[in-house]
Design a protein around this motif. Structure first.
Motif, short mmCIF file in Angstrom:
data_model
loop_
_atom_site.label_atom_id
_atom_site.label_comp_id
_atom_site.label_asym_id
_atom_site.label_seq_id
_atom_site.Cartn_x
_atom_site.Cartn_y
_atom_site.Cartn_z
N MET A 1 -36.75 -6.08 42.95
CA MET A 1 -36.10 -5.87 44.27
C MET A 1 -34.73 -6.16 42.83
SD MET A 1 -36.64 -3.68 46.04
CE MET A 1 -38.10 -3.30 46.58
N GLN A 2 -34.57 -7.06 41.95
CA GLN A 2 -32.87 -7.16 42.12
C GLN A 2 -32.56 -6.33 40.96
OE1 GLN A 2 -33.74 -10.98 39.22
NE2 GLN A 2 -31.53 -11.34 39.22
N HIS A 3 -33.74 -5.78 39.94
CA HIS A 3 -32.79 -4.83 39.01
C HIS A 3 -32.51 -3.22 40.15
CE1 HIS A 3 -34.06 -6.63 35.29
NE2 HIS A 3 -35.48 -7.14 35.60
N ALA A 4 -33.15 -2.66 40.91
CA ALA A 4 -32.74 -1.91 41.30
C ALA A 4 -31.68 -2.01 42.23
CB ALA A 4 -33.40 -1.82 42.91
N VAL A 5 -31.19 -3.39 42.60
CA VAL A 5 -29.71 -3.98 43.15
C VAL A 5 -28.66 -3.59 42.38
CG1 VAL A 5 -28.67 -5.57 44.48
CG2 VAL A 5 -31.02 -5.30 45.35
N ALA A 6 -28.74 -4.02 41.29
CA ALA A 6 -28.25 -4.78 39.77
C ALA A 6 -27.91 -2.81 39.42
CB ALA A 6 -28.34 -4.72 38.73
N ASP A 7 -28.30 -1.77 39.35
CA ASP A 7 -28.71 -0.46 39.15
C ASP A 7 -27.77 0.53 40.51
OD1 ASP A 7 -29.71 -0.37 36.69
OD2 ASP A 7 -31.33 0.08 37.25
N TYR A 8 -28.26 -0.35 41.40
CA TYR A 8 -27.36 0.99 43.10
C TYR A 8 -25.79 0.33 42.91
CZ TYR A 8 -32.13 2.36 44.88
OH TYR A 8 -33.20 3.21 45.03
N GLN A 9 -25.72 -0.58 42.19
CA GLN A 9 -24.24 -1.36 42.58
C GLN A 9 -23.45 -1.11 41.57
OE1 GLN A 9 -24.94 -5.57 42.58
NE2 GLN A 9 -24.60 -5.93 44.90
N ARG A 10 -24.42 -0.53 40.44
CA ARG A 10 -23.63 -0.14 39.13
C ARG A 10 -22.94 1.38 39.35
NH1 ARG A 10 -19.93 -0.18 36.47
NH2 ARG A 10 -19.43 0.68 33.91
N ALA A 11 -24.10 2.31 40.40
CA ALA A 11 -23.70 3.19 40.35
C ALA A 11 -22.80 3.53 41.45
CB ALA A 11 -25.62 4.04 41.06
N ALA A 12 -22.67 3.14 42.60
CA ALA A 12 -22.22 2.90 43.63
C ALA A 12 -20.46 2.74 43.19
CB ALA A 12 -22.04 1.71 44.57
N SER A 13 -20.40 1.85 41.85
CA SER A 13 -18.80 1.57 41.52
C SER A 13 -18.81 2.56 41.10
CB SER A 13 -19.01 0.17 40.23
OG SER A 13 -18.95 -0.80 40.99
N ILE A 14 -19.41 3.33 39.98
CA ILE A 14 -19.10 4.49 39.27
C ILE A 14 -18.79 5.50 40.42
CG2 ILE A 14 -19.89 6.94 37.72
CD1 ILE A 14 -21.63 3.97 36.70
N TYR A 15 -19.60 6.23 41.57
CA TYR A 15 -19.89 6.91 41.88
C TYR A 15 -17.73 6.62 42.78
CZ TYR A 15 -23.06 9.43 41.59
OH TYR A 15 -24.52 10.35 41.00
N GLN B 1 -32.71 5.07 28.11
CA GLN B 1 -32.13 6.12 26.95
C GLN B 1 -31.00 6.78 27.17
OE1 GLN B 1 -33.56 5.94 24.33
NE2 GLN B 1 -31.90 7.09 23.79
N ALA B 2 -30.28 7.54 28.83
CA ALA B 2 -29.83 8.17 28.87
C ALA B 2 -29.02 7.60 29.40
CB ALA B 2 -30.11 8.95 30.33
N LEU B 3 -29.19 5.87 29.83
CA LEU B 3 -27.64 5.22 29.86
C LEU B 3 -26.67 4.56 28.28
CD1 LEU B 3 -28.79 3.58 33.23
CD2 LEU B 3 -26.75 5.00 32.92
N GLN B 4 -28.09 4.68 27.78
CA GLN B 4 -27.51 4.02 26.02
C GLN B 4 -26.89 5.46 25.44
OE1 GLN B 4 -30.96 3.54 23.48
NE2 GLN B 4 -31.78 1.38 25.03
N ILE B 5 -26.80 6.99 25.79
CA ILE B 5 -26.45 7.69 25.49
C ILE B 5 -24.61 7.50 26.16
CG2 ILE B 5 -26.66 10.39 25.18
CD1 ILE B 5 -29.07 9.87 25.21
N ASN B 6 -25.34 7.62 28.10
CA ASN B 6 -23.78 7.38 28.41
C ASN B 6 -24.26 6.73 29.89
OD1 ASN B 6 -21.46 8.49 30.25
ND2 ASN B 6 -22.87 10.06 31.02
N SER B 7 -23.28 5.33 28.99
CA SER B 7 -23.62 4.45 29.49
C SER B 7 -22.94 4.61 31.19
CB SER B 7 -22.26 3.56 29.42
OG SER B 7 -21.18 3.42 28.52
N ASP B 8 -22.00 5.30 31.71
CA ASP B 8 -21.06 5.79 32.57
C ASP B 8 -21.86 7.31 33.48
OD1 ASP B 8 -18.62 4.44 32.45
OD2 ASP B 8 -17.84 5.72 30.64
N ASP B 9 -23.36 6.99 33.73
CA ASP B 9 -23.74 8.12 34.10
C ASP B 9 -24.69 7.34 35.68
OD1 ASP B 9 -26.08 9.82 34.86
OD2 ASP B 9 -26.61 10.03 32.61
N ALA B 10 -23.92 7.64 36.56
CA ALA B 10 -24.33 7.10 37.68
C ALA B 10 -25.79 7.39 38.47
CB ALA B 10 -23.34 7.31 38.45
N GLN B 11 -26.01 8.69 37.74
CA GLN B 11 -27.29 9.26 38.00
C GLN B 11 -28.32 8.44 37.78
OE1 GLN B 11 -26.54 10.99 40.81
NE2 GLN B 11 -28.69 11.81 41.04
#
Length: 422
Positions: A326-340, A301-311
């Motif tokens: 793990m597949q979903h976890a890796v995708a989220d970690y990679q997206r967070a790393a890109s934003i940071y 829900q937070a990401l629907q409001i702010n799609s660039d919320d790395a946290q």
């Protein structure tokens, strides 16, 4: 005889027996209903005992008989500030100053009113005038307090404006001033921020926004109980802002009061349902108590409001690891790393990379993969609560001792799916 009651009332007020003083003033006014000074003194007794509305009524009655009373105008202005009637307070204090241009306390009060209205430059001019008058009266302590108020209100890049050049247009608003203090705390200068906020509250103990701001800074300092006390005070002063509930929820969660924290976050979302920060904060608490599915829902829900919320991406990745997705976890970690990385937030960037590395280095052996898949299936069947799964596994271990972990997982899964008609 009325004078006797009046002077007895003054004596009891001096002894802080306000109820007794009010009773004596009542007797004086029964004998002389037009006794303006008795109304004034009874108003002071009401004010000191916390009955502010009645105090205003008595000051008004005194002014009906004696409209040029400097003290009655000043006292009603002071009471109206406590009642948050700032326009009425300003009228009273302006009249008191017109009647007595050397009334230092009136200038000080007008400075408080103008600061609360957001007119910081005008507030500074009034505090400066009050300081000059206090100094002329050799009241060094009040002079020092006024100068301190000027210092904590004055932006660093500006010089104090003289009363002759004072304009009604504000330099900065009150919200901007508190924002500056929070930025100061964010940079690590929490002690200075606390000192500034203490001055604000010494000048005006009814400033709910200052309590909220000090609570946020106290949270940053790790003083969670002190922070909660400040947030409670802000709420008692009717500052029902989402930021109060959100930050009190964080403090409560850090003290281990997870259910209380969730209640605060729920209240904050009723006020501000599109605040991504609240969803992330509530998701963190859900994750802490093992409710991973609700945590993931909040992060999403937070990401629907702010799609660039790395946290939010990073925390959702953590929740997915607990569900062995793990597949979903890796995708989220990679997206967070890109934003940071784009933000050049290197500390969090490396933290995410370390989490990603741990997943990628996990054992690829088929036995481990099978165990993880079974564990993931079981977690889904029990709604993400591993405590429930563990109890079911322990029951099977008691009924069928000596079997492998995979066998127990499969047995619990089979029983649950059979009971649900799958």
């Amino acid at each position: 005889m009325n004078d006797e009651f009046y002077y007895r009332g003054l004596e009891k007020a001096k002894q802080k027996d306000y109820a007794g003083a009010i009773e004596e003033f009542n007797r004086a006014l029964q004998l002389t209903p037009y006794f303006a000074e008795a109304y004034l003194q009874r108003g002071l007794a009401y004010y000191d005992s916390g009955v502010i509305h009645q105090a205003v009524s008595d000051y008004t009655q005194a002014l009906n008989f004696y409209p040029d009373s400097v003290e009655a105008n000043y006292c009603r202005g002071l009471a109206r500030v406590a009642l948050k009637n700032l326009p009425g307070a300003l009228e009273d204090v302006d009249r008191a100053i017109r009647l007595n241009p050397h009334h230092a306390a009136a200038y000080n009060l007008r400075g408080i009113v103008r600061r609360k209205q957001g007119y910081i430059q005008d507030a500074i001019a009034n505090f400066k005038k009050a300081a000059e008058l206090y100094l002329a009266q050799q009241d060094k302590e009040n002079c020092r307090l006024c100068l301190a108020k000027i210092k904590q209100l004055q932006p660093p890049e500006k010089q104090i404006v003289s009363p002759q050049n004072s304009q009604i247009t504000p330099i900065i608003s009150t919200n901007e001033y508190f924002k500056q203090l929070l930025e100061k705390a964010e940079k690590g200068d929490t002690r200075s921020a606390i000192a500034d906020l203490d001055w604000v509250l010494q000048a005006d103990p009814q400033d709910a926004q200052a309590y909220c701001c000090r609570g946020v800074v106290r949270c940053k300092m790790g003083n969670y109980q002190g922070a909660i006390a400040d947030f409670n005070q802000a709420l008692q002063l009717n500052f029902h802002d989402a930021v109060v509930y959100r930050n009190r929820g964080k403090a409560r969660s850090l003290l281990g009061d997870n259910q209380g924290a969730i209640a605060d976050f729920n209240q904050a979302l009723q006020i501000k349902p599109q605040d991504a920060l609240i969803y992330v904060a509530r998701g963190n608490v859900y994750r802490a108590i093992g409710n991973y599915l609700d945590a993931i829902q909040d992060y999403t829900q937070a990401l629907q409001i702010n799609s660039d919320d790395a946290q939010a991406y990073y925390n959702r990745g953590i929740a997915y690891t607990f569900l062995e997705e793990m597949q979903h976890a890796v995708a989220d970690y990679q997206r967070a790393a890109s934003i940071y990385c784009e933000q050049e937030n290197w500390e969090n960037y490396h933290q995410v990379l370390n989490s990603l590395k741990k997943i990628q280095q996990s054992s690829p052996e088929s036995k481990q993969q099978k165990y993880n898949l079974l564990r993931q299936r079981l977690l889904r069947l029990v709604g993400g609560y591993w405590e429930i799964a563990q109890k079911l596994i322990e029951q099977q271990q008691n009924y069928h001792p000596g079997m492998s972990q995979e066998w127990y997982l499969q047995k619990v899964i089979d029983d649950l799916e059979r009971d649900r008609g799958r």
